[in-house]
Design a protein around this motif. Structure first.
Motif, PDB file in Angstrom:
ATOM      1  N   ALA A 120       3.514   5.682 -14.831  1.00  0.00           N
ATOM      2  CA  ALA A 120       3.118   5.034 -15.769  1.00  0.00           C
ATOM      3  C   ALA A 120       4.227   3.749 -15.523  1.00  0.00           C
ATOM      4  N   GLY A 121       4.759   3.388 -14.138  1.00  0.00           N
ATOM      5  CA  GLY A 121       5.000   2.398 -13.721  1.00  0.00           C
ATOM      6  C   GLY A 121       5.132   2.361 -11.889  1.00  0.00           C
ATOM      7  N   TYR A 122       5.700   0.786 -11.208  1.00  0.00           N
ATOM      8  CA  TYR A 122       5.162   0.658 -10.015  1.00  0.00           C
ATOM      9  C   TYR A 122       6.730   0.733  -9.873  1.00  0.00           C
ATOM     10  N   GLY A 123       7.259   0.280  -8.656  1.00  0.00           N
ATOM     11  CA  GLY A 123       8.101  -0.347  -7.681  1.00  0.00           C
ATOM     12  C   GLY A 123       7.828  -1.669  -7.552  1.00  0.00           C
ATOM     13  N   VAL A 124       8.506  -3.143  -7.399  1.00  0.00           N
ATOM     14  CA  VAL A 124       8.700  -4.407  -6.863  1.00  0.00           C
ATOM     15  C   VAL A 124       7.629  -4.580  -6.068  1.00  0.00           C
ATOM     16  N   PHE A 125       6.296  -4.955  -5.646  1.00  0.00           N
ATOM     17  CA  PHE A 125       5.367  -5.552  -5.403  1.00  0.00           C
ATOM     18  C   PHE A 125       6.257  -7.100  -4.509  1.00  0.00           C
ATOM     19  N   ARG A 126       5.787  -6.628  -3.113  1.00  0.00           N
ATOM     20  CA  ARG A 126       6.456  -7.518  -3.270  1.00  0.00           C
ATOM     21  C   ARG A 126       4.977  -8.518  -2.468  1.00  0.00           C
ATOM     22  N   MET A 127       4.604  -9.847  -3.291  1.00  0.00           N
ATOM     23  CA  MET A 127       3.629 -10.238  -3.815  1.00  0.00           C
ATOM     24  C   MET A 127       4.157 -11.195  -2.011  1.00  0.00           C
ATOM     25  N   MET A 140       1.138  -1.254  -0.090  1.00  0.00           N
ATOM     26  CA  MET A 140      -0.325  -0.166   0.051  1.00  0.00           C
ATOM     27  C   MET A 140       0.885   1.118  -0.067  1.00  0.00           C
ATOM     28  N   ILE A 141       2.116   0.830   0.667  1.00  0.00           N
ATOM     29  CA  ILE A 141       2.851   2.511   1.273  1.00  0.00           C
ATOM     30  C   ILE A 141       3.606   2.770  -0.203  1.00  0.00           C
ATOM     31  N   ASN A 142       4.096   1.793  -1.084  1.00  0.00           N
ATOM     32  CA  ASN A 142       4.943   1.342  -2.398  1.00  0.00           C
ATOM     33  C   ASN A 142       3.878   2.529  -3.279  1.00  0.00           C
ATOM     34  N   ALA A 143       2.379   2.181  -3.372  1.00  0.00           N
ATOM     35  CA  ALA A 143       1.855   2.109  -4.251  1.00  0.00           C
ATOM     36  C   ALA A 143       1.381   3.674  -3.928  1.00  0.00           C
ATOM     37  N   VAL A 144       0.768   3.962  -2.644  1.00  0.00           N
ATOM     38  CA  VAL A 144       0.691   5.768  -2.403  1.00  0.00           C
ATOM     39  C   VAL A 144       2.142   6.657  -2.613  1.00  0.00           C
ATOM     40  N   ALA A 145       3.190   5.987  -2.344  1.00  0.00           N
ATOM     41  CA  ALA A 145       4.822   6.770  -3.054  1.00  0.00           C
ATOM     42  C   ALA A 145       4.892   6.367  -4.250  1.00  0.00           C
ATOM     43  N   ASN A 146       4.509   6.132  -5.470  1.00  0.00           N
ATOM     44  CA  ASN A 146       5.344   6.198  -6.370  1.00  0.00           C
ATOM     45  C   ASN A 146       3.351   6.281  -7.761  1.00  0.00           C
ATOM     46  N   SER A 147       1.908   6.693  -6.466  1.00  0.00           N
ATOM     47  CA  SER A 147       1.142   7.569  -6.966  1.00  0.00           C
ATOM     48  C   SER A 147       1.685   8.778  -7.983  1.00  0.00           C
ATOM     49  N   THR A 148       1.418   9.462  -9.184  1.00  0.00           N
ATOM     50  CA  THR A 148       2.047  11.089  -9.692  1.00  0.00           C
ATOM     51  C   THR A 148      -0.008  11.365  -9.241  1.00  0.00           C
ATOM     52  N   VAL A 149      -1.130  10.981  -9.965  1.00  0.00           N
ATOM     53  CA  VAL A 149      -1.824  11.830 -10.058  1.00  0.00           C
ATOM     54  C   VAL A 149      -2.364  12.352  -8.158  1.00  0.00           C
ATOM     55  N   PRO A 150      -2.364  13.807  -8.476  1.00  0.00           N
ATOM     56  CA  PRO A 150      -2.862  14.496  -6.752  1.00  0.00           C
ATOM     57  C   PRO A 150      -3.391  13.881  -6.464  1.00  0.00           C
ATOM     58  N   HIS A 151      -3.039  14.334  -4.658  1.00  0.00           N
ATOM     59  CA  HIS A 151      -3.444  13.262  -3.186  1.00  0.00           C
ATOM     60  C   HIS A 151      -3.490  14.784  -3.044  1.00  0.00           C
ATOM     61  N   LEU A 152      -4.935  15.019  -2.533  1.00  0.00           N
ATOM     62  CA  LEU A 152      -5.593  15.664  -0.983  1.00  0.00           C
ATOM     63  C   LEU A 152      -5.633  14.553   0.454  1.00  0.00           C
ATOM     64  N   SER A 153      -4.963  15.043   1.002  1.00  0.00           N
ATOM     65  CA  SER A 153      -5.556  14.199   2.589  1.00  0.00           C
ATOM     66  C   SER A 153      -6.483  15.340   4.359  1.00  0.00           C
ATOM     67  N   VAL A 154      -7.072  14.865   3.984  1.00  0.00           N
ATOM     68  CA  VAL A 154      -7.546  15.822   5.142  1.00  0.00           C
ATOM     69  C   VAL A 154      -7.914  14.254   6.173  1.00  0.00           C
ATOM     70  N   LEU A 155      -6.689  14.546   7.561  1.00  0.00           N
ATOM     71  CA  LEU A 155      -7.397  14.030   8.662  1.00  0.00           C
ATOM     72  C   LEU A 155      -8.265  14.340   9.489  1.00  0.00           C
ATOM     73  N   ILE A 156      -9.062  12.904   9.475  1.00  0.00           N
ATOM     74  CA  ILE A 156     -10.666  13.852  10.827  1.00  0.00           C
ATOM     75  C   ILE A 156     -10.662  12.693  11.923  1.00  0.00           C
ATOM     76  N   GLY A 157      -9.867  11.711  11.716  1.00  0.00           N
ATOM     77  CA  GLY A 157     -10.009  11.129  13.364  1.00  0.00           C
ATOM     78  C   GLY A 157      -8.510  10.923  13.267  1.00  0.00           C
TER      79      GLY A 157
END
Length: 532
Positions: free
Chosen positions: A525-532, A393-410
């Motif tokens: 366009a791509g991601y790092g290696v996902f450990r499956m 999950m962290i790999n996916a977030v770290a290498n995602s290039t679309v804009p991210h908006l975060s809101v801490l609600i709890g």
């Protein structure tokens, strides 16, 4: 039908209690915001006005299009430090001549608008937002440069301000400097490195060294005007592009400069006529419990912020402590990830990784609504692969290039804060509700861990354990971690872009989505290696 139903009962005692707790937090927040609005206080504000000058926020108001919103950023910067709340600088995003711009304005009522370490961090964050979102930058300048007693924390990193201005210009993102008063020493490089420069006649003074410094360094006698006055720069040095008669005229010229940019957004336009949520935004006050150990359904939040309360949930029966799905917000298509029960298990982590990949394939911005205590621990979960699934999950977030908006609600604790795109993972914008808390772990858990370690150390040495001392230490640690996990503390350190009223969440996210679409919206366009 994908319209979210609601189970929220505004007449229930639980709702009333949650609402009352949130309103109390908002009242405390208003008191802190008032400190920023007060600037240097009545004495210095009156002296500033007596010189025919406008306060920073009034300058911004005249610059903006009439009746257009201004999304102020980091208003609580420097909270809890020796410096004035707000850090002697106002920053935000507003519309000027029909163009969304990042705007910064020195507050000269606070130590002459000089820069302290928090001023610098706030200004650098504004520059980052302009660069990453391809937004023109307007600096409303009146500053004496570095706050000299704190220069050791400003001088070395302060060069990044000038670096950023050149990088913005090199990237084709316009920079405008409007100089109202002093812009001395390092501050002189702000107009010096801007694409467009406007100075106020008889008021602007831009020089590397003022008359006293010149006298000390060279023995030369010189006055302010001959060294760095607006007319000199307009007629002799050429630093000023335009000479304004007064402050309103300078702001008028700035608006004309932005108009002449004919700036165009690179991202896709939103859909037309978005439908408002079906449930009142006022009800957002009563959703999050005061005790964050009590679970709540984040779909109740989603239903009150997305268009038409319409949410297409992705894998609703798999990894149920994380809600993921598709919606639109003010006409912009988005993907949302929202923690449902706090803990992230392996299924939630794998579900999130797949969803983030899909969003990147679709070039779809992502909105993260935080309420997580982190990834699950324990023998069963470690053997089941929680480390590799959380890493996925962290790999996916770290290498995602679309804009991210975060809101801490709890809650937003541990590595769950990272997996949900916390500050270290560079969301385009991150805001917090007054109910939010963020730390390595909850105060009780952290104090308990320290206690267990101390007990084990005493047992290994064959020493008796002091229970009274342990209780005192645990209480002190809990108090410290609780204070350091509160949103006002974190916002003071610029770990978010502001603490917002829950009722403003849809509007704030809409303004941010509009801003991020000033630049291209493209998936990875791509991601790092996902450990499956």
């Amino acid at each position: 039908m994908t319209t979210l139903p609601t189970r929220l009962d505004p007449d229930a005692p639980e709702y009333a209690a949650h609402r009352a707790a949130m309103l109390a937090k908002l009242a405390e927040l208003d008191a802190e915001h008032a400190k920023a609005l007060a600037g240097g206080g009545p004495k210095y504000l009156e002296r500033h006005r007596s010189r025919g000058k406008l306060p920073a926020r009034e300058r911004i108001e005249l610059l903006l299009d009439p009746d257009s919103p201004f999304l102020e950023l980091s208003p609580l910067a420097a909270w809890g430090s020796p410096y004035q709340v707000g850090a002697a600088l106002v920053t935000g995003i507003g519309t000027v001549a029909g163009t969304e711009c990042v705007i910064t304005a020195n507050d000269p009522t606070v130590r002459g608008g000089s820069s302290n370490p928090w001023t610098l961090r706030k200004a650098l964050r504004a520059n980052e937002i302009a660069l990453r979102n391809r937004l023109p930058l307007i600096n409303l300048v009146e500053s004496g440069g570095a706050d000299l007693p704190g220069q050791k924390e400003v001088f070395i990193p302060g060069g990044a301000l000038f670096r950023d201005l050149t990088r913005l210009s090199a990237a084709g993102i316009p920079t405008v400097a409007v100089v109202f008063g002093n812009s001395t020493a390092g501050g002189a490089y702000v107009p010096g490195m801007s694409d467009h420069v406007i100075m106020v006649k008889g008021r602007a003074k831009v020089f590397l060294g003022g008359p006293p410094l010149v006298k000390m360094a060279t023995g030369e006698d010189a006055d302010d005007e001959s060294l760095g006055g607006a007319e000199m720069h307009a007629r002799t040095s050429g630093l000023a592009d335009q000479l304004a008669l007064d402050e309103p005229d300078a702001l008028r010229l700035a608006r004309r400069a932005v108009h002449r940019l004919h700036w165009r957004k690179s991202g896709p336009e939103p859909g037309s006529s978005p439908e408002p949520p079906k449930y009142p935004e006022e009800e957002l006050l009563g959703i999050v419990p005061d005790d964050l150990r009590v679970p709540f359904d984040p779909r109740e939040v989603i239903a009150r912020i997305v268009d038409g309360s319409d949410f297409d949930e992705f894998k609703p029966d798999y990894g149920t402590s994380l809600a993921t799905g598709w919606a639109t917000l003010f006409g912009y298509p988005v993907g949302l990830l929202a923690n449902a029960q706090g803990v992230l298990f392996s299924q939630e982590s794998q579900k999130a990784a797949q969803f983030i990949q899909l969003a990147n394939r679709l070039h779809r911005p992502l909105v993260f609504l935080h309420n997580t205590t982190g990834y699950m621990v324990g023998r069963e979960y470690e053997q089941g692969g929680i480390v590799k699934h959380g890493a996925m999950m962290i790999n996916a977030v770290a290498n995602s290039t679309v804009p991210h908006l975060s809101v801490l609600i709890g809650a937003s604790y541990g590595a769950g804060h990272y997996g949900m795109c916390g500050r270290a993972f560079d969301p385009r914008f991150l805001f917090a509700w007054p109910s939010a808390k963020s730390a390595v772990m909850g105060p009780q858990q952290l104090a308990g861990v320290l206690s267990l370690v101390a007990r084990q150390a005493a047992a290994a040495k064959g020493q008796p354990y002091d229970e009274d001392a342990d209780a005192a230490i645990r209480a002190a640690v809990e108090q410290q971690i609780e204070a350091e996990s509160l949103p006002v503390f974190l916002s003071g350190r610029l770990y978010d872009d502001g603490v917002i009223d829950p009722r403003d969440t849809r509007t704030v996210l809409g303004l941010c989505l509009s801003a991020v679409h000033s630049g291209p919206v493209e998936g990875a366009a791509g991601y790092g290696v996902f450990r499956m």
